[in-house]
Design an enzyme around this catalytic site. Structure first.
Site, PDB file in Angstrom:
ATOM      1  N   LEU A 198       0.722  -1.114   0.035  1.00 49.48           N
ATOM      2  CA  LEU A 198      -0.097  -0.376   0.286  1.00 49.48           C
ATOM      3  C   LEU A 198       0.624   1.224   0.124  1.00 49.48           C
ATOM      4  O   LEU A 198       0.981   1.713   0.892  1.00 49.48           O
ATOM      5  CB  LEU A 198      -1.155   0.039   1.305  1.00 49.48           C
ATOM      6  CG  LEU A 198      -2.548  -1.034   0.886  1.00 49.48           C
ATOM      7  CD1 LEU A 198      -2.425  -1.244   2.848  1.00 49.48           C
ATOM      8  CD2 LEU A 198      -3.123  -0.856   0.209  1.00 49.48           C
ATOM      9  N   HIS A 201     -14.493   4.978  -0.942  1.00 47.12           N
ATOM     10  CA  HIS A 201     -13.925   3.705  -1.524  1.00 47.12           C
ATOM     11  C   HIS A 201     -15.322   3.523  -2.925  1.00 47.12           C
ATOM     12  O   HIS A 201     -15.176   2.716  -2.992  1.00 47.12           O
ATOM     13  CB  HIS A 201     -13.787   2.315  -0.657  1.00 47.12           C
ATOM     14  CG  HIS A 201     -12.910   2.628   0.461  1.00 47.12           C
ATOM     15  ND1 HIS A 201     -12.815   2.704   0.917  1.00 47.12           N
ATOM     16  CD2 HIS A 201     -11.914   1.240   0.576  1.00 47.12           C
ATOM     17  CE1 HIS A 201     -11.802   2.558   2.130  1.00 47.12           C
ATOM     18  NE2 HIS A 201     -11.183   1.737   1.660  1.00 47.12           N
ATOM     19  N   GLU A 218       0.727   3.477  -3.287  1.00 47.79           N
ATOM     20  CA  GLU A 218       0.729   4.024  -3.808  1.00 47.79           C
ATOM     21  C   GLU A 218       1.478   5.183  -5.547  1.00 47.79           C
ATOM     22  O   GLU A 218       1.578   5.217  -6.167  1.00 47.79           O
ATOM     23  CB  GLU A 218      -1.087   4.368  -4.627  1.00 47.79           C
ATOM     24  CG  GLU A 218      -1.845   3.714  -4.337  1.00 47.79           C
ATOM     25  CD  GLU A 218      -1.894   3.413  -3.232  1.00 47.79           C
ATOM     26  OE1 GLU A 218      -1.413   3.505  -1.833  1.00 47.79           O
ATOM     27  OE2 GLU A 218      -3.155   2.469  -2.800  1.00 47.79           O
TER      28      GLU A 218
END
Length: 351
Positions: free
Chosen positions: A83, A154, A85
């Site tokens: 995680l 999300h 990015e």
């Protein structure tokens, strides 16, 4: 070059007809299988292609889109990422500049906000800044979520934001056929392409040729002919618009023409303008927010270039300008679908 062996194909079978007997080879597969097959064929075709992303080698394989690819092609070419990015997007951009063709899978478009510097400031601009001497053959893929309480952080449909960026191509497929053909076209492209998919599309099964093919970027398609109203429907709202048009034809005698843009940048402006010239009315249905979004851009384009054809104000059918709620009943009220598109078509037809 290996990609010269793949021929463009726009002869898609009737995408909504369960009774469709044939097609290029008559084979019906799921949406996830279509994406998966495109990736597998790209990995077979070109040793420069690799697939990376959080969970691409999980048993679920990114909703099925990457399932089993690491077993068939090896973990050196299909691998999980942490995680991080921002950092991993830099890895992908650097690899593309070095001659590789990375495909970076993100679970959600929301996480792309952490990659904005690499994607917007670097990948999208290098070809221009260096006078065409540098290319960034990179694909970013992300999937919008809804229907299970994915909430404000999300499930954001951020295509309007990325549509603003010159040098970045933006793809939003709506059918199994296009899911494969547009993925292969994106990987073959010599500069960055962002594919924003939708979880609702993964409920589909469709006729998809087994052989590799591409669907040209920047070319839309008329999915339903009609005389009264043009409806440009983005991503999974295509199926909702088609259902709305079928019902209105039976109930009200209103015949809507349904256009699937397939890519938002470049946009097939000629197709949309030609349709509006026939119908005189326009409805744009998008999965994102209304203000400053894709629907606003398409409406402005038609007002600028096809104003004389319009016989009524343009109608936009979009999600409200609010963060997405997580509760089931609130979520159902928040998202637009068939009923809202029907109301939009009738408003345009009677305007």
């Amino acid at each position: 070059m290996p990609w010269s062996r793949i021929k463009p194909d726009t002869n898609e079978p009737d995408f909504l007809s369960d009774a469709m007997p044939g097609g290029p080879d008559g084979r019906r597969i799921t949406y996830a299988e279509a994406v998966n097959e495109a990736l597998s064929q790209a990995l077979d075709l070109d040793p420069r292609v690799f697939v990376m992303g959080q969970g691409v080698d999980d048993p679920s394989g990114m909703f099925g889109a990457t399932r089993g690819l690491h077993l068939r092609h090896g973990r050196e070419r299909v691998f999980d990422t942490p995680l991080a990015e921002t950092a991993l997007s830099g890895v992908a951009v650097g690899a593309a500049l070095g001659g590789m063709r990375p495909v970076y899978f993100h679970n959600r478009p929301d996480f792309l906000l952490l990659a904005m510097d690499q994607l917007v400031n670097h990948a999208a601009k290098w070809h221009y800044m260096f006078g065409g001497a540098a290319c960034v053959p990179l694909v970013f893929w992300a999937c919008i979520g809804r229907g299970w309480g994915s909430a404000a952080q999300h499930s954001q449909a951020l295509q309007g934001l990325f549509n603003h960026v010159p040098g970045l191509k933006l793809v939003m497929p709506a059918t199994c056929f296009d899911a494969k053909g547009l993925m292969l076209a994106a990987i073959a492209d010599d500069n960055p392409v962002l594919i924003i998919d939708h979880r609702m599309n993964f409920r589909q099964r469709g006729i998809v040729p087994e052989t590799p093919y591409t669907v040209p970027l920047g070319r839309g398609v008329v999915r339903r002919r009609g005389r009264d109203v043009t409806v440009v429907a983005v991503s999974h709202l295509l199926a909702e618009a088609f259902a709305a048009a079928q019902e209105l034809a039976a109930e009200e005698g209103v015949e809507a023409e349904i256009i699937d843009p397939r890519t938002l940048r470049p946009l097939d402006e000629e197709l949309i303008l030609a349709s509006v010239a026939r119908t005189g009315r326009l409805v744009v249905a998008d999965t994102g927010w209304k203000t400053g979004g894709v629907a606003a851009e398409i409406a402005a384009m038609v007002a600028e270039k096809g104003f004389d054809s319009l016989r009524a104000p343009v109608v936009r059918v979009c999600n409200p300008d609010l963060p997405t709620p997580s509760g089931y009943t609130l979520e159902r009220a928040y998202y637009v679908g068939k009923d809202e598109i029907k109301a939009g078509i009738l408003k345009a037809a009677r305007g």
